[in-house]
Design an enzyme around this catalytic site. Structure first.
Site, PDB file in Angstrom:
ATOM      1  CB  SER A  17      -4.985   1.318   1.162  1.00  0.00           C
ATOM      2  OG  SER A  17      -4.558   1.781   2.340  1.00  0.00           O
ATOM      3  CG  ASP A  38      -5.659   0.577  -4.434  1.00  0.00           C
ATOM      4  OD1 ASP A  38      -6.503   1.416  -3.294  1.00  0.00           O
ATOM      5  OD2 ASP A  38      -5.163   2.040  -4.929  1.00  0.00           O
ATOM      6  CG  ASP A  64      -4.671   7.128 -11.863  1.00  0.00           C
ATOM      7  OD1 ASP A  64      -5.455   7.733 -11.421  1.00  0.00           O
ATOM      8  OD2 ASP A  64      -3.429   7.665 -12.117  1.00  0.00           O
ATOM      9  CG  ASN A  87     -12.398   3.795   0.226  1.00  0.00           C
ATOM     10  OD1 ASN A  87     -12.363   4.533   1.440  1.00  0.00           O
ATOM     11  ND2 ASN A  87     -10.776   3.348  -0.443  1.00  0.00           N
ATOM     12  CE1 TYR A 149      -8.953  14.169   2.050  1.00  0.00           C
ATOM     13  CE2 TYR A 149     -10.487  15.956   3.204  1.00  0.00           C
ATOM     14  CZ  TYR A 149      -9.630  14.418   2.672  1.00  0.00           C
ATOM     15  OH  TYR A 149     -10.418  12.994   3.162  1.00  0.00           O
ATOM     16  CE  LYS A 153     -12.786  13.541   0.542  1.00  0.00           C
ATOM     17  NZ  LYS A 153     -13.013  11.800  -0.261  1.00  0.00           N
TER      18      LYS A 153
HETATM   19  P1  NAI Z   1      -5.706   5.251   2.242  1.00  0.00           P
HETATM   20  O1  NAI Z   1      -4.879   6.067   1.438  1.00  0.00           O
HETATM   21  O2  NAI Z   1      -5.060   4.694   3.052  1.00  0.00           O
HETATM   22  O3  NAI Z   1      -6.233   4.749   0.494  1.00  0.00           O
HETATM   23  C1  NAI Z   1      -6.672   5.338  -0.128  1.00  0.00           C
HETATM   24  C2  NAI Z   1      -6.254   3.978  -1.793  1.00  0.00           C
HETATM   25  O4  NAI Z   1      -6.746   4.643  -2.633  1.00  0.00           O
HETATM   26  C3  NAI Z   1      -5.480   3.799  -1.726  1.00  0.00           C
HETATM   27  O5  NAI Z   1      -4.929   2.507  -1.493  1.00  0.00           O
HETATM   28  C4  NAI Z   1      -4.783   4.422  -3.108  1.00  0.00           C
HETATM   29  O6  NAI Z   1      -3.642   3.405  -3.622  1.00  0.00           O
HETATM   30  C5  NAI Z   1      -6.103   4.273  -3.258  1.00  0.00           C
HETATM   31  N1  NAI Z   1      -6.326   5.438  -4.919  1.00  0.00           N
HETATM   32  C6  NAI Z   1      -6.168   6.903  -5.146  1.00  0.00           C
HETATM   33  N2  NAI Z   1      -6.022   7.682  -6.083  1.00  0.00           N
HETATM   34  C7  NAI Z   1      -6.190   6.339  -6.192  1.00  0.00           C
HETATM   35  C8  NAI Z   1      -6.548   6.683  -7.859  1.00  0.00           C
HETATM   36  N3  NAI Z   1      -6.177   7.982  -7.940  1.00  0.00           N
HETATM   37  N4  NAI Z   1      -6.683   5.637  -8.378  1.00  0.00           N
HETATM   38  C9  NAI Z   1      -7.450   4.860  -7.852  1.00  0.00           C
HETATM   39  N5  NAI Z   1      -6.620   4.407  -6.189  1.00  0.00           N
HETATM   40  C10 NAI Z   1      -6.189   5.319  -6.289  1.00  0.00           C
HETATM   41  O7  NAI Z   1      -6.297   5.950   2.155  1.00  0.00           O
HETATM   42  P2  NAI Z   1      -7.965   6.431   4.361  1.00  0.00           P
HETATM   43  O8  NAI Z   1      -7.921   7.095   4.697  1.00  0.00           O
HETATM   44  O9  NAI Z   1      -8.297   5.133   4.050  1.00  0.00           O
HETATM   45  O10 NAI Z   1      -9.324   7.049   2.967  1.00  0.00           O
HETATM   46  C11 NAI Z   1      -9.997   6.180   1.857  1.00  0.00           C
HETATM   47  C12 NAI Z   1     -11.384   8.054   1.628  1.00  0.00           C
HETATM   48  O11 NAI Z   1     -11.569   7.910   3.409  1.00  0.00           O
HETATM   49  C13 NAI Z   1     -10.350   8.646   1.060  1.00  0.00           C
HETATM   50  O12 NAI Z   1     -11.198   9.229   0.000  1.00  0.00           O
HETATM   51  C14 NAI Z   1     -10.264   9.926   1.861  1.00  0.00           C
HETATM   52  O13 NAI Z   1      -9.873  11.319   1.859  1.00  0.00           O
HETATM   53  C15 NAI Z   1     -11.729   9.569   3.027  1.00  0.00           C
HETATM   54  N6  NAI Z   1     -11.449  10.168   4.536  1.00  0.00           N
HETATM   55  C16 NAI Z   1      -9.831   9.416   5.290  1.00  0.00           C
HETATM   56  C17 NAI Z   1      -9.974  10.549   6.167  1.00  0.00           C
HETATM   57  C18 NAI Z   1      -8.670   9.802   7.608  1.00  0.00           C
HETATM   58  O14 NAI Z   1      -8.886   9.871   8.737  1.00  0.00           O
HETATM   59  N7  NAI Z   1      -7.738   8.790   7.713  1.00  0.00           N
HETATM   60  C19 NAI Z   1     -10.827  11.035   7.091  1.00  0.00           C
HETATM   61  C20 NAI Z   1     -11.992  11.218   6.092  1.00  0.00           C
HETATM   62  C21 NAI Z   1     -12.159  10.841   4.976  1.00  0.00           C
END
Ligand code: NAI
Length: 246
Positions: A17, A38, A64, A87, A149, A153
């Site tokens: 994602s 994932d 996980d 990520n 959070y 981070k």
């Molecule tokens: P998203 O929610 O679209 O994707 C995150 C993915 O990580 C999901 O597919 C989820 O299933 C997977 N995931 C979460 N926990 C997991 C686990 N325990 N085991 C396996 N997979 C797991 O999130 P997004 O926005 O792409 O975020 C990616 C990174 O960027 C994260 O670390 C987030 O904190 C960081 N971030 C996001 C921002 C934003 O505005 N979207 C801003 C700053 C940082």
């Protein structure tokens, strides 16, 4: 870089994602064989099939990342990685006076401890010249309404700097990216009011795209970056330049 099946091997967590998915696609286009990890099995398999249909070298593993034994077993089953992108992360909002120890532990389990487990296991076999990129957040500088959070981070940035020091002698470079507001499914955890407040703080007036982060990852894992380690690269449309964090 050490080759695997003639291609260098990269692993991207949370690759099903958002910016993880964009990074999987970008690194595969760059010539990596990519392992997408994932916990969302349905999404991981759908997206992997979509990328493979484009001729890209992508495979997925569903687990996980907070399951330490499963993480270590996965890495032991793979050839040595040339690039690791930590990520995966979780985000939710809690008022400062409401946030609980459970909230802190939940955030730390995935945003920090899972990264440390994976990095340690990968580092055992990563060849010289390997690359590790940790996706932190601009929020580590300070932000309101999600102290657990922010702290997780900031801890990840500390871990990035520690890893960079530990692995520099092997020319394994470890850097962090601090994204600002990026348009991904993660933002569904913001109420419309909070989303509007976040957008109002963007100097660019808009959220970034997952590809903006993927391009920065591509740069940091490339062979051209031989002298950058322990750094935090902001991909935030200038939000870190000033103003009050919401
Ligand atoms: P998203 O929610 O679209 O994707 C995150 C993915 O990580 C999901 O597919 C989820 O299933 C997977 N995931 C979460 N926990 C997991 C686990 N325990 N085991 C396996 N997979 C797991 O999130 P997004 O926005 O792409 O975020 C990616 C990174 O960027 C994260 O670390 C987030 O904190 C960081 N971030 C996001 C921002 C934003 O505005 N979207 C801003 C700053 C940082």
């Amino acid at each position: 870089m050490t080759q695997h099946n003639t291609k260098p091997l990269a692993l991207v967590t949370g690759g099903a994602s958002g910016m993880g998915l964009a990074t999987v696609g970008r690194l595969a286009h760059d010539g990596f064989a990519v392992v997408l990890v994932d916990r969302d099995g349905k999404l991981a398999e759908t997206e992997t099939a979509r990328l493979k249909a484009q001729g890209l070298d992508v495979r997925c593993h569903v687990l996980d990342l907070t399951d330490e034994a499963a993480v270590r077993a996965l890495i032991q089953s793979l050839p040595p990685l040339n690039a690791l992108v930590n990520n995966a992360g979780i985000f939710d909002e809690r008022k400062f006076l409401d946030v609980s120890n459970t909230d802190f532990r939940r955030a730390y389990e995935i945003n920090l401890i899972a990264v440390a487990t994976l990095t340690q296991e990968v580092a055992k076999t990563m060849p010289n010249g390997g690359r590790i990129v940790n996706i932190a957040s601009r929020a580590y500088l300070g932000a309101k309404n999600h102290p657990h959070y922010v702290a997780s981070k900031a801890a990840l940035v500390g871990y990035t700097r520690a890893s960079a020091m530990e692995l520099a002698a092997r020319n394994i470079l470890v850097n962090a990216i601090a994204p600002g507001l990026i348009d991904t499914p993660l933002l569904r955890n913001l109420t419309p009011e909070r989303m509007a407040a976040q957008l109002a703080l963007q100097p660019t007036g808009k959220a970034g795209r997952p590809e903006d982060v993927a391009h920065a990852v591509s740069f940091l894992v490339s062979a051209q970056t031989d002298f950058i380690t322990g750094q935090v690269i902001f991909v935030d449309g200038g939000k870190s330049l000033g103003g009050s964090g919401a």
